[in-house]
Design a protein around this motif. Sequence first.
Motif, PDB file in Angstrom:
ATOM      1  N   LEU A 198       3.800   2.453   2.757  1.00  0.00           N
ATOM      2  CA  LEU A 198       5.204   2.640   2.417  1.00  0.00           C
ATOM      3  C   LEU A 198       5.649   4.071   2.701  1.00  0.00           C
ATOM      4  O   LEU A 198       6.776   4.301   3.167  1.00  0.00           O
ATOM      5  CB  LEU A 198       5.437   2.295   0.947  1.00  0.00           C
ATOM      6  CG  LEU A 198       5.286   0.812   0.579  1.00  0.00           C
ATOM      7  CD1 LEU A 198       5.389   0.625  -0.928  1.00  0.00           C
ATOM      8  CD2 LEU A 198       6.324  -0.031   1.298  1.00  0.00           C
ATOM      9  N   ASP A 199       4.781   5.030   2.432  1.00  0.00           N
ATOM     10  CA  ASP A 199       5.114   6.424   2.733  1.00  0.00           C
ATOM     11  C   ASP A 199       5.316   6.619   4.231  1.00  0.00           C
ATOM     12  O   ASP A 199       6.270   7.290   4.660  1.00  0.00           O
ATOM     13  CB  ASP A 199       4.017   7.348   2.222  1.00  0.00           C
ATOM     14  CG  ASP A 199       4.056   7.529   0.707  1.00  0.00           C
ATOM     15  OD1 ASP A 199       5.120   7.244   0.119  1.00  0.00           O
ATOM     16  OD2 ASP A 199       3.040   7.949   0.130  1.00  0.00           O
ATOM     17  N   ALA A 217       0.840  -1.204   0.000  1.00  0.00           N
ATOM     18  CA  ALA A 217       0.000   0.000   0.000  1.00  0.00           C
ATOM     19  C   ALA A 217       0.873   1.251   0.000  1.00  0.00           C
ATOM     20  O   ALA A 217       1.816   1.369   0.801  1.00  0.00           O
ATOM     21  CB  ALA A 217      -0.921   0.004   1.218  1.00  0.00           C
ATOM     22  N   GLU A 218       0.563   2.184  -0.890  1.00  0.00           N
ATOM     23  CA  GLU A 218       1.383   3.390  -1.035  1.00  0.00           C
ATOM     24  C   GLU A 218       1.437   4.195   0.260  1.00  0.00           C
ATOM     25  O   GLU A 218       2.511   4.664   0.647  1.00  0.00           O
ATOM     26  CB  GLU A 218       0.835   4.255  -2.164  1.00  0.00           C
ATOM     27  CG  GLU A 218       1.670   5.496  -2.439  1.00  0.00           C
ATOM     28  CD  GLU A 218       1.171   6.275  -3.632  1.00  0.00           C
ATOM     29  OE1 GLU A 218       1.722   7.364  -3.895  1.00  0.00           O
ATOM     30  OE2 GLU A 218       0.230   5.812  -4.306  1.00  0.00           O
ATOM     31  N   ASN A 219       0.288   4.340   0.943  1.00  0.00           N
ATOM     32  CA  ASN A 219       0.297   5.131   2.175  1.00  0.00           C
ATOM     33  C   ASN A 219       1.097   4.460   3.272  1.00  0.00           C
ATOM     34  O   ASN A 219       1.729   5.123   4.102  1.00  0.00           O
ATOM     35  CB  ASN A 219      -1.144   5.396   2.654  1.00  0.00           C
ATOM     36  CG  ASN A 219      -1.844   4.115   3.103  1.00  0.00           C
ATOM     37  OD1 ASN A 219      -1.710   3.068   2.473  1.00  0.00           O
ATOM     38  ND2 ASN A 219      -2.603   4.194   4.182  1.00  0.00           N
ATOM     39  N   THR A 229       8.687  -2.399  -6.842  1.00  0.00           N
ATOM     40  CA  THR A 229       8.136  -1.062  -6.629  1.00  0.00           C
ATOM     41  C   THR A 229       9.135  -0.167  -5.903  1.00  0.00           C
ATOM     42  O   THR A 229       9.330   1.006  -6.272  1.00  0.00           O
ATOM     43  CB  THR A 229       6.833  -1.138  -5.819  1.00  0.00           C
ATOM     44  OG1 THR A 229       5.875  -1.924  -6.540  1.00  0.00           O
ATOM     45  CG2 THR A 229       6.258   0.247  -5.565  1.00  0.00           C
ATOM     46  N   TYR A 288      10.087   2.614  -8.521  1.00  0.00           N
ATOM     47  CA  TYR A 288       9.227   3.782  -8.292  1.00  0.00           C
ATOM     48  C   TYR A 288       9.813   4.724  -7.241  1.00  0.00           C
ATOM     49  O   TYR A 288       9.821   5.936  -7.408  1.00  0.00           O
ATOM     50  CB  TYR A 288       7.836   3.327  -7.876  1.00  0.00           C
ATOM     51  CG  TYR A 288       6.855   4.459  -7.668  1.00  0.00           C
ATOM     52  CD1 TYR A 288       6.279   5.120  -8.764  1.00  0.00           C
ATOM     53  CD2 TYR A 288       6.504   4.887  -6.393  1.00  0.00           C
ATOM     54  CE1 TYR A 288       5.388   6.164  -8.587  1.00  0.00           C
ATOM     55  CE2 TYR A 288       5.619   5.933  -6.197  1.00  0.00           C
ATOM     56  CZ  TYR A 288       5.062   6.562  -7.294  1.00  0.00           C
ATOM     57  OH  TYR A 288       4.181   7.602  -7.108  1.00  0.00           O
ATOM     58  N   TYR A 289      10.327   4.132  -6.150  1.00  0.00           N
ATOM     59  CA  TYR A 289      10.867   4.958  -5.070  1.00  0.00           C
ATOM     60  C   TYR A 289      12.382   5.101  -5.151  1.00  0.00           C
ATOM     61  O   TYR A 289      12.975   5.867  -4.397  1.00  0.00           O
ATOM     62  CB  TYR A 289      10.485   4.363  -3.715  1.00  0.00           C
ATOM     63  CG  TYR A 289       9.006   4.472  -3.410  1.00  0.00           C
ATOM     64  CD1 TYR A 289       8.448   5.664  -2.958  1.00  0.00           C
ATOM     65  CD2 TYR A 289       8.172   3.380  -3.586  1.00  0.00           C
ATOM     66  CE1 TYR A 289       7.092   5.760  -2.675  1.00  0.00           C
ATOM     67  CE2 TYR A 289       6.805   3.465  -3.305  1.00  0.00           C
ATOM     68  CZ  TYR A 289       6.282   4.657  -2.854  1.00  0.00           C
ATOM     69  OH  TYR A 289       4.939   4.759  -2.581  1.00  0.00           O
ATOM     70  N   LYS A 313      10.667   6.968   1.071  1.00  0.00           N
ATOM     71  CA  LYS A 313      11.309   7.990   0.249  1.00  0.00           C
ATOM     72  C   LYS A 313      12.691   8.369   0.770  1.00  0.00           C
ATOM     73  O   LYS A 313      13.510   8.925   0.035  1.00  0.00           O
ATOM     74  CB  LYS A 313      10.419   9.227   0.168  1.00  0.00           C
ATOM     75  CG  LYS A 313       9.113   8.997  -0.584  1.00  0.00           C
ATOM     76  CD  LYS A 313       8.236  10.229  -0.607  1.00  0.00           C
ATOM     77  CE  LYS A 313       6.922   9.964  -1.342  1.00  0.00           C
ATOM     78  NZ  LYS A 313       6.019  11.136  -1.314  1.00  0.00           N
TER      79      LYS A 313
END
Length: 220
Positions: free
Chosen positions: A58-59, A54-56, A85, A89-90, A64
Amino acid sequence: MNLIVVGCGRVGAELSYRLFKGGHQVTIVDSNRQAFNRLHPDFRGRTLEGEGLAENVLDRAGIKEADGLAAVTNSDTLNAVVAHTARTYYHVPVVVARNYDPNLRPVIESFGLQTVSSTFWGAQRVEELLINPSQRVVYSAGNGEVEVYEVSIPEAWNGRRLRELMEPLEQCFAVALTRAGRSFLPELGMPLQTGDMLNFSSTYDGVSALTSRLNGKAEA
């Protein structure tokens, strides 16, 4: 280093604690809160409940700013996707994915990911110990495809040239020889002495061939 571990199974819990003891900032992610009970009582890193893809999540884990990420869940597919990913992506500098099913290794490796296959490596290592317990592995690269072994030169090989032992073996290369406590780079023309400790880099097939030759000469 800021490191993220996705998956708090036995491997993830042990890895997180080892990284924490090494002085790193560790965040471990798992979708099951109960999984964090596997962590060592002294672990002082962050725990984050949520889906590793899930993006949130990982954030919130700080991906990042992460220096590295290890995907070690019990799902090869999830590990591959999370690792891919993180890298593409990151742009996480170092990414490692754990692999359980050896049949899926080519799929994961097709992403260009660094993988650790505990099943493949473990089976190979047990085979080595069962069949040739005298072979001592001092370094293992990748998932055990290439390893550095150490063997002691038996009396029957005293005075023989290293070339006789190593040639024409394929996938097997002498990298160091220790004699009387001193190590040096070996030359194929040098004579061997009883008790020399020879280190060589080899595949499993290569070390099997060398061991057979060593034992065969010793029996001659």
